[in-house]
Write a protein that holds these residues in place. Sequence first.
Motif, PDB file in Angstrom:
ATOM      1  N   MET A   1       0.830  -1.207   0.000  1.00 26.29           N
ATOM      2  CA  MET A   1       0.000   0.000   0.000  1.00 26.29           C
ATOM      3  C   MET A   1       0.867   1.261   0.000  1.00 26.29           C
ATOM      4  N   ARG A   2       1.967   1.274   0.718  1.00 26.59           N
ATOM      5  CA  ARG A   2       2.873   2.439   0.694  1.00 26.59           C
ATOM      6  C   ARG A   2       3.466   2.618  -0.696  1.00 26.59           C
ATOM      7  N   THR A   3       3.814   1.517  -1.337  1.00 28.01           N
ATOM      8  CA  THR A   3       4.420   1.581  -2.664  1.00 28.01           C
ATOM      9  C   THR A   3       3.424   2.063  -3.710  1.00 28.01           C
ATOM     10  N   LEU A   4       2.186   1.586  -3.617  1.00 28.51           N
ATOM     11  CA  LEU A   4       1.181   1.929  -4.621  1.00 28.51           C
ATOM     12  C   LEU A   4       0.445   3.235  -4.349  1.00 28.51           C
ATOM     13  N   SER A   5       0.512   3.747  -3.141  1.00 27.17           N
ATOM     14  CA  SER A   5      -0.303   4.916  -2.778  1.00 27.17           C
ATOM     15  C   SER A   5      -0.156   6.121  -3.721  1.00 27.17           C
ATOM     16  N   PRO A   6       1.022   6.400  -4.274  1.00 27.89           N
ATOM     17  CA  PRO A   6       1.089   7.541  -5.208  1.00 27.89           C
ATOM     18  C   PRO A   6       0.248   7.330  -6.478  1.00 27.89           C
ATOM     19  N   PHE A   7      -0.111   6.086  -6.766  1.00 22.30           N
ATOM     20  CA  PHE A   7      -0.848   5.790  -7.987  1.00 22.30           C
ATOM     21  C   PHE A   7      -2.340   5.563  -7.740  1.00 22.30           C
ATOM     22  N   LEU A   8      -2.750   5.591  -6.482  1.00 22.49           N
ATOM     23  CA  LEU A   8      -4.150   5.356  -6.135  1.00 22.49           C
ATOM     24  C   LEU A   8      -4.867   6.689  -6.002  1.00 22.49           C
ATOM     25  N   ARG A   9      -6.084   6.745  -6.495  1.00 25.17           N
ATOM     26  CA  ARG A   9      -6.851   7.989  -6.460  1.00 25.17           C
ATOM     27  C   ARG A   9      -8.062   7.821  -5.566  1.00 25.17           C
ATOM     28  N   ARG A  10      -8.232   8.699  -4.660  1.00 27.78           N
ATOM     29  CA  ARG A  10      -9.332   8.632  -3.702  1.00 27.78           C
ATOM     30  C   ARG A  10     -10.692   8.636  -4.389  1.00 27.78           C
ATOM     31  N   SER A  11     -10.805   9.247  -5.524  1.00 26.98           N
ATOM     32  CA  SER A  11     -12.096   9.349  -6.190  1.00 26.98           C
ATOM     33  C   SER A  11     -12.423   8.123  -7.042  1.00 26.98           C
ATOM     34  N   GLY A  12     -11.544   7.159  -7.097  1.00 24.88           N
ATOM     35  CA  GLY A  12     -11.764   6.013  -7.971  1.00 24.88           C
ATOM     36  C   GLY A  12     -12.551   4.886  -7.341  1.00 24.88           C
ATOM     37  N   LYS A  13     -12.826   3.896  -8.151  1.00 22.66           N
ATOM     38  CA  LYS A  13     -13.530   2.695  -7.722  1.00 22.66           C
ATOM     39  C   LYS A  13     -12.532   1.552  -7.631  1.00 22.66           C
ATOM     40  N   ALA A  14     -12.841   0.595  -6.745  1.00 22.27           N
ATOM     41  CA  ALA A  14     -11.978  -0.582  -6.612  1.00 22.27           C
ATOM     42  C   ALA A  14     -12.825  -1.804  -6.306  1.00 22.27           C
ATOM     43  N   LEU A  15     -12.301  -2.953  -6.672  1.00 21.05           N
ATOM     44  CA  LEU A  15     -12.931  -4.229  -6.386  1.00 21.05           C
ATOM     45  C   LEU A  15     -11.910  -5.096  -5.671  1.00 21.05           C
ATOM     46  N   GLU A  16     -12.288  -5.576  -4.507  1.00 19.63           N
ATOM     47  CA  GLU A  16     -11.440  -6.521  -3.771  1.00 19.63           C
ATOM     48  C   GLU A  16     -12.100  -7.891  -3.866  1.00 19.63           C
ATOM     49  N   ILE A  17     -11.345  -8.862  -4.341  1.00 20.55           N
ATOM     50  CA  ILE A  17     -11.863 -10.224  -4.462  1.00 20.55           C
ATOM     51  C   ILE A  17     -11.175 -11.073  -3.402  1.00 20.55           C
ATOM     52  N   GLY A  18     -11.957 -11.540  -2.445  1.00 24.87           N
ATOM     53  CA  GLY A  18     -11.423 -12.329  -1.339  1.00 24.87           C
ATOM     54  C   GLY A  18     -10.899 -11.429  -0.247  1.00 24.87           C
ATOM     55  N   CYS A  19     -11.745 -11.095   0.717  1.00 24.71           N
ATOM     56  CA  CYS A  19     -11.340 -10.133   1.750  1.00 24.71           C
ATOM     57  C   CYS A  19     -10.733 -10.793   2.982  1.00 24.71           C
ATOM     58  N   PHE A  20     -10.795 -12.106   3.097  1.00 26.08           N
ATOM     59  CA  PHE A  20     -10.336 -12.861   4.261  1.00 26.08           C
ATOM     60  C   PHE A  20     -10.925 -12.257   5.526  1.00 26.08           C
ATOM     61  N   ASP A  21     -10.126 -11.656   6.401  1.00 27.00           N
ATOM     62  CA  ASP A  21     -10.678 -11.109   7.653  1.00 27.00           C
ATOM     63  C   ASP A  21     -10.901  -9.608   7.593  1.00 27.00           C
ATOM     64  N   GLY A  22     -10.723  -9.004   6.431  1.00 25.37           N
ATOM     65  CA  GLY A  22     -10.968  -7.575   6.259  1.00 25.37           C
ATOM     66  C   GLY A  22      -9.740  -6.697   6.407  1.00 25.37           C
ATOM     67  N   SER A  23      -8.594  -7.277   6.667  1.00 26.61           N
ATOM     68  CA  SER A  23      -7.372  -6.477   6.852  1.00 26.61           C
ATOM     69  C   SER A  23      -7.010  -5.673   5.609  1.00 26.61           C
ATOM     70  N   SER A  24      -7.049  -6.317   4.464  1.00 22.28           N
ATOM     71  CA  SER A  24      -6.748  -5.599   3.218  1.00 22.28           C
ATOM     72  C   SER A  24      -7.836  -4.585   2.907  1.00 22.28           C
ATOM     73  N   THR A  25      -9.066  -4.928   3.229  1.00 23.26           N
ATOM     74  CA  THR A  25     -10.184  -4.020   2.997  1.00 23.26           C
ATOM     75  C   THR A  25      -9.959  -2.713   3.735  1.00 23.26           C
ATOM     76  N   LEU A  26      -9.510  -2.802   4.983  1.00 24.51           N
ATOM     77  CA  LEU A  26      -9.242  -1.598   5.770  1.00 24.51           C
ATOM     78  C   LEU A  26      -8.154  -0.735   5.133  1.00 24.51           C
ATOM     79  N   SER A  27      -7.182  -1.369   4.497  1.00 26.28           N
ATOM     80  CA  SER A  27      -6.142  -0.609   3.796  1.00 26.28           C
ATOM     81  C   SER A  27      -6.694   0.038   2.534  1.00 26.28           C
ATOM     82  N   LEU A  28      -7.508  -0.702   1.797  1.00 23.98           N
ATOM     83  CA  LEU A  28      -8.043  -0.194   0.532  1.00 23.98           C
ATOM     84  C   LEU A  28      -9.051   0.930   0.731  1.00 23.98           C
TER      85      LEU A  28
END
Length: 84
Positions: free
Chosen positions: A29-56
Amino acid sequence: MRDYDKEFQDNERRKYAYDFDGVVRSYLMRTLSPFLRRSGKALEIGCFDGSSTLSLVEHFDDLSVLEASGELIEAARPRVPATV
């Protein structure tokens, strides 16, 4: 001398000793953050316990999450806001 084959194994004093997923997720997430836009849409496939979801959710206004396991949905639900 360290025995790396034994270090990663769970035991009674530690479970998943290095939190590898957490370390990788944080780095990714630190590496990709300069390329992520707050106004965009995202799809997470397989959230497991939600840890990645909280980052996204910090990087996207519109995040859709798919998870096939009912048990994992129940594990993630208390951690992730319903509006995500």
